[in-house]
Design an enzyme around this catalytic site. Structure first.
Site, short mmCIF file in Angstrom:
data_model
loop_
_atom_site.label_atom_id
_atom_site.label_comp_id
_atom_site.label_asym_id
_atom_site.label_seq_id
_atom_site.Cartn_x
_atom_site.Cartn_y
_atom_site.Cartn_z
N HIS A 89 -5.89 -4.09 -2.93
CA HIS A 89 -4.76 -4.66 -3.67
C HIS A 89 -3.74 -3.58 -3.98
O HIS A 89 -4.08 -2.48 -4.42
CB HIS A 89 -5.23 -5.30 -4.98
CG HIS A 89 -4.10 -5.84 -5.80
ND1 HIS A 89 -3.30 -6.87 -5.37
CD2 HIS A 89 -3.60 -5.47 -7.01
CE1 HIS A 89 -2.38 -7.12 -6.27
NE2 HIS A 89 -2.53 -6.28 -7.29
N SER A 90 -2.47 -3.89 -3.74
CA SER A 90 -1.34 -3.01 -4.04
C SER A 90 -1.54 -1.67 -3.31
O SER A 90 -1.69 -1.66 -2.09
CB SER A 90 -1.20 -2.84 -5.56
OG SER A 90 0.06 -2.33 -5.92
N MET A 91 -1.55 -0.53 -4.00
CA MET A 91 -1.80 0.74 -3.32
C MET A 91 -3.09 0.66 -2.51
O MET A 91 -3.19 1.23 -1.41
CB MET A 91 -1.89 1.89 -4.32
CG MET A 91 -2.14 3.25 -3.68
SD MET A 91 -2.52 4.59 -4.86
CE MET A 91 -4.30 4.34 -5.05
N ALA A 93 -4.22 -1.68 -0.80
CA ALA A 93 -4.00 -2.31 0.51
C ALA A 93 -3.59 -1.26 1.53
O ALA A 93 -4.05 -1.27 2.68
CB ALA A 93 -2.95 -3.40 0.41
N SER A 116 -3.49 -7.22 -0.11
CA SER A 116 -3.01 -8.02 -1.23
C SER A 116 -1.87 -7.31 -1.95
O SER A 116 -1.98 -6.12 -2.28
CB SER A 116 -4.17 -8.25 -2.21
OG SER A 116 -3.73 -8.79 -3.43
#
Length: 252
Positions: A89-91, A93, A116
């Site tokens: 998720h975020s970083m 990803a 994500s």
């Protein structure tokens, strides 16, 4: 090295399919501790333990996302014999994607990559912020996640968590992205419909990161949609895990 980098919420040699979770900037492996309950009982659930936080507090922070991915790929080398589904998720990803590329180069690609709330690497232009003060970093975190306000209001807790948050924000700012070779595994995208960091159309750019199938799921919520929408997200990831298992079994 494997034990240094990996937290196992549910895992042993009997689990041929394993979900490996990558935290967001300033996040912890323990953020995924509730996930086993909502995922198939025959799948292992693990999370990556970034240096400089939780029980790796005091260890040096990574010099960059690419260097971090190098170390994680090394730590996953033995587990890569299993069906690994990577979720970030975020970083996280971006880190998961870079790890997937390294495993692919070593001839042990993941069974699937799930990304994500993050733009694909070739669409990273224009999002670097170059945060300076701690106050600006904290304000940015609370813009997305007000639940962390009590942590930053407590001076002792603030001093404990801020070094890792600062280090992660530097990694995010320094990551240039750019062209990456396509993977040979399916890529699954997830995002909130009100995420100010990435639009569904930008998330669809992840389709360019694979020769295989791509699918996007848009759920209600902002950048941290995955907290209130945990049940819906895990239901979808359960399908991904089952598909990865059936696909590899059919190919063998």
């Amino acid at each position: 090295m494997e034990e240094q980098w990996i937290r196992r919420f549910r895992d042993d040699d009997a689990y041929g399919t394993k979900l490996v979770c990558f935290p967001h900037a300033g996040g912890w492996a323990s953020a995924y501790r509730t996930w086993p309950v909502g995922l198939p009982a025959d799948a292992g659930v693990l999370a990556i333990r970034y240096p400089g936080r939780e029980d790796r507090h005091g260890e040096p922070f990574p010099s960059g996302i690419e260097a971090l991915a190098d170390d994680i790929a090394d730590a996953l080398s033995e587990l890569a014999r299993c069906r690994l589904v990577l979720f970030g998720h975020s970083m996280g990803a971006s880190v998961a994607h870079e790890v997937a590329l390294r495993l692919h180069e070593r001839g042990r690609p993941p069974a699937a990559l799930c990304v994500s709330g993050r733009r694909p690497p070739h669409a990273m232009g224009g999002i670097r912020r170059h945060f300076g003060s701690d106050e600006k970093i904290i304000a940015d975190i609370l813009r997305f996640d007000q639940s962390r306000a009590p942590v930053f209001a407590d001076p002792d807790l603030r001093e404990l968590v801020l070094p890792a948050v600062r280090a992660d924000y530097r990694l995010v700012d320094a990551y240039r992205g750019g062209h990456r070779p396509p993977l040979d595994c399916p890529v699954y995208g997830y995002t909130g419909d009100a995420d100010s960091e990435v639009t569904p159309e930008q998330m669809r750019g992840w389709a360019d990161m694979t020769h295989d199938a791509f699918r996007l799921r848009v759920l209600p919520g902002g950048h941290f949609y995955l907290v209130p929408q945990e049940a819906a997200l895990l239901a979808d990831l359960s399908d991904v895990l089952r598909h990865a298992k059936h696909r590899t079994e059919a190919a063998s």
